[in-house]
Every structure is written in C-alpha cells, then in structure tokens.
Design an enzyme around this catalytic site. Sequence first.
Site, PDB file in Angstrom:
ATOM      1  N   SER A  99       0.827  -1.204   0.000  1.00  8.77           N
ATOM      2  CA  SER A  99       0.000   0.000   0.000  1.00  8.77           C
ATOM      3  C   SER A  99       0.869   1.265   0.000  1.00  8.77           C
ATOM      4  O   SER A  99       1.678   1.450  -0.911  1.00  8.77           O
ATOM      5  CB  SER A  99      -0.951  -0.040   1.195  1.00  8.77           C
ATOM      6  OG  SER A  99      -1.972   0.923   1.075  1.00  8.77           O
ATOM      7  N   ASP A 200     -10.034  -5.198  -3.998  1.00 10.99           N
ATOM      8  CA  ASP A 200      -9.324  -4.397  -3.001  1.00 10.99           C
ATOM      9  C   ASP A 200     -10.238  -3.250  -2.604  1.00 10.99           C
ATOM     10  O   ASP A 200     -10.637  -2.448  -3.451  1.00 10.99           O
ATOM     11  CB  ASP A 200      -8.018  -3.874  -3.608  1.00 10.99           C
ATOM     12  CG  ASP A 200      -7.130  -3.136  -2.612  1.00 10.99           C
ATOM     13  OD1 ASP A 200      -7.658  -2.553  -1.652  1.00 10.99           O
ATOM     14  OD2 ASP A 200      -5.906  -3.124  -2.812  1.00 10.99           O
ATOM     15  N   HIS A 230      -7.074  -6.199   0.364  1.00  8.63           N
ATOM     16  CA  HIS A 230      -5.968  -5.244   0.325  1.00  8.63           C
ATOM     17  C   HIS A 230      -4.708  -5.734   1.041  1.00  8.63           C
ATOM     18  O   HIS A 230      -3.612  -5.662   0.494  1.00  8.63           O
ATOM     19  CB  HIS A 230      -6.406  -3.908   0.926  1.00  8.63           C
ATOM     20  CG  HIS A 230      -5.348  -2.856   0.880  1.00  8.63           C
ATOM     21  ND1 HIS A 230      -4.839  -2.369  -0.307  1.00  8.63           N
ATOM     22  CD2 HIS A 230      -4.670  -2.211   1.870  1.00  8.63           C
ATOM     23  CE1 HIS A 230      -3.916  -1.460  -0.049  1.00  8.63           C
ATOM     24  NE2 HIS A 230      -3.784  -1.355   1.258  1.00  8.63           N
TER      25      HIS A 230
END
Length: 255
Positions: A99, A200, A230
Amino acid sequence: MALAPHAEPFQSDGTPDGSGRRVGVLLSHGFTGSPASMVPWGRYLAEQGYAVSVPLLPGHGTRWQDMLPTTFGHYYEAIEREFEALRARCDVVVVGGLSMGGCLAIWLAAKHPRDVAGLVLVNPAVASTNKQLLALPALKYVVKSMPGIANDIKKPGVSEHGYDRTPLRALHSMIVTWKEVREDLPKVTAPLLLFRSAEDHVVDPSSARIILGSVSSRDVTERVLENSYHVATLDNDAPQIFEESAEFVRRVTAP
C-alpha cells in the site's frame, strides 16, 4: 507511548550467498498499519538467507493520535534511513512494500536508481479515484480523523493490527505527495514485481495502471491475486507473494 502488540520492527542479519555476497531486503508497511502486516513475509525471506529489515514508520504502532504531527515526508525519511543502513551492511538491496509502503518503495527506487536492485510491490498506492478525498484540504481543519481502513482481509480471523481511525492531516500529506511520486515514476529502472488484488476495498486499480504505464523498468511482472483483499501479505494469497518474491530476489540479485 508503548508499542501495540505485534508492532515491533523485525531485522535479520542474513547469510552470504554462494559468491560471498550478502543480499538485503527492505519491506515497508502501509498507512496506519504496522510491521505486523510485513513480518511474516520478512521472516520467510530471512529463512532464505536474506538480511531483512521491516521498520516501524513514525507515528505508527502505538495510537492513531501519534500520527497527527507526522507527514509522508517523515515516513519517506525513515525508509530512506533504513535503506542506507541496510545498504551499508549488504552488497545489494531489494525494496518492497504494501500500500503506502509500496509508494515509499517505488519513490526510493526513483531517487536511488543505481542502488535498488529490485522492487516488490503489493497493492501499492500512488493515486485514487475516490471523490470523497477532494474534501480533505478543508475537512482536515474541521475533524482530526475518520474511520480506519485497516483489516481489509478476506481470510477469517486475521488482523493487521492497524489503527481504527485515519488521521486526516497525515492522509492529506500523503495524497499531496502522490503527485511528486507519479512525476518521478519514469526514473524507476529497477526490475519490478507487482502484486495486485482483484478485489481491493482500499486501493483502486488506477495505481497499478499508472505505475506499470510510467516506470522505465524493462523487467516488469504483474500478478493478480484472486483470493485476497488489500492486506494480501496476511491473506489467502500470502504464500504466493512469499514464494514468488523470494525467487524474484534470487534472480535480480544474482552475480
């Protein structure tokens, strides 16, 4: 403030390979997360003999209020320091992240193109199509936080031990810096392995498209994860990430 459970950083010294070289891997967690999301991956790579570093980013791992005075610049500076320390004790270094950690990793590769041997990104974030974020410049002065984004995990009973609130000023600083990161993407030349979850709920597909369409890397591989959300490093497809990244590190750091 004491660290929350499972938020401890992780390091391993590694062992030299057959040619006597020491290979390092730096892994960064994401926004409002902690090393908990990366340590299982880091331990797997350490078992392969790599020197691994999973640092704790400033303001993370305690309580969300500790992120209020922090910015994306603080997170990048921390990752760059850790990279320099790992590079000082290794012959070659690969960088990875989840991320926002993926964003930090790819910006590091843009700024140090000769020193990053490879990049492994998991659901990296460099953009968003979420229109609600347009209100952040004003909203951050009205409220300090909004509900958290942690634990987007398909696998039952798994937690990344992230914050349950999202500090808006820190979030805005990250989104503002995305523009600089995107502008620097053509400077990235390192081999790239990008994992993207098909579903996600935190990062939309625009980030992966932008990265894959902008970097100058000639060695680029995208893997779509069909059974994870995610936080894929803790999800059903984690074994695939671990195994393929280990093979990638071996390949791109070979003498």
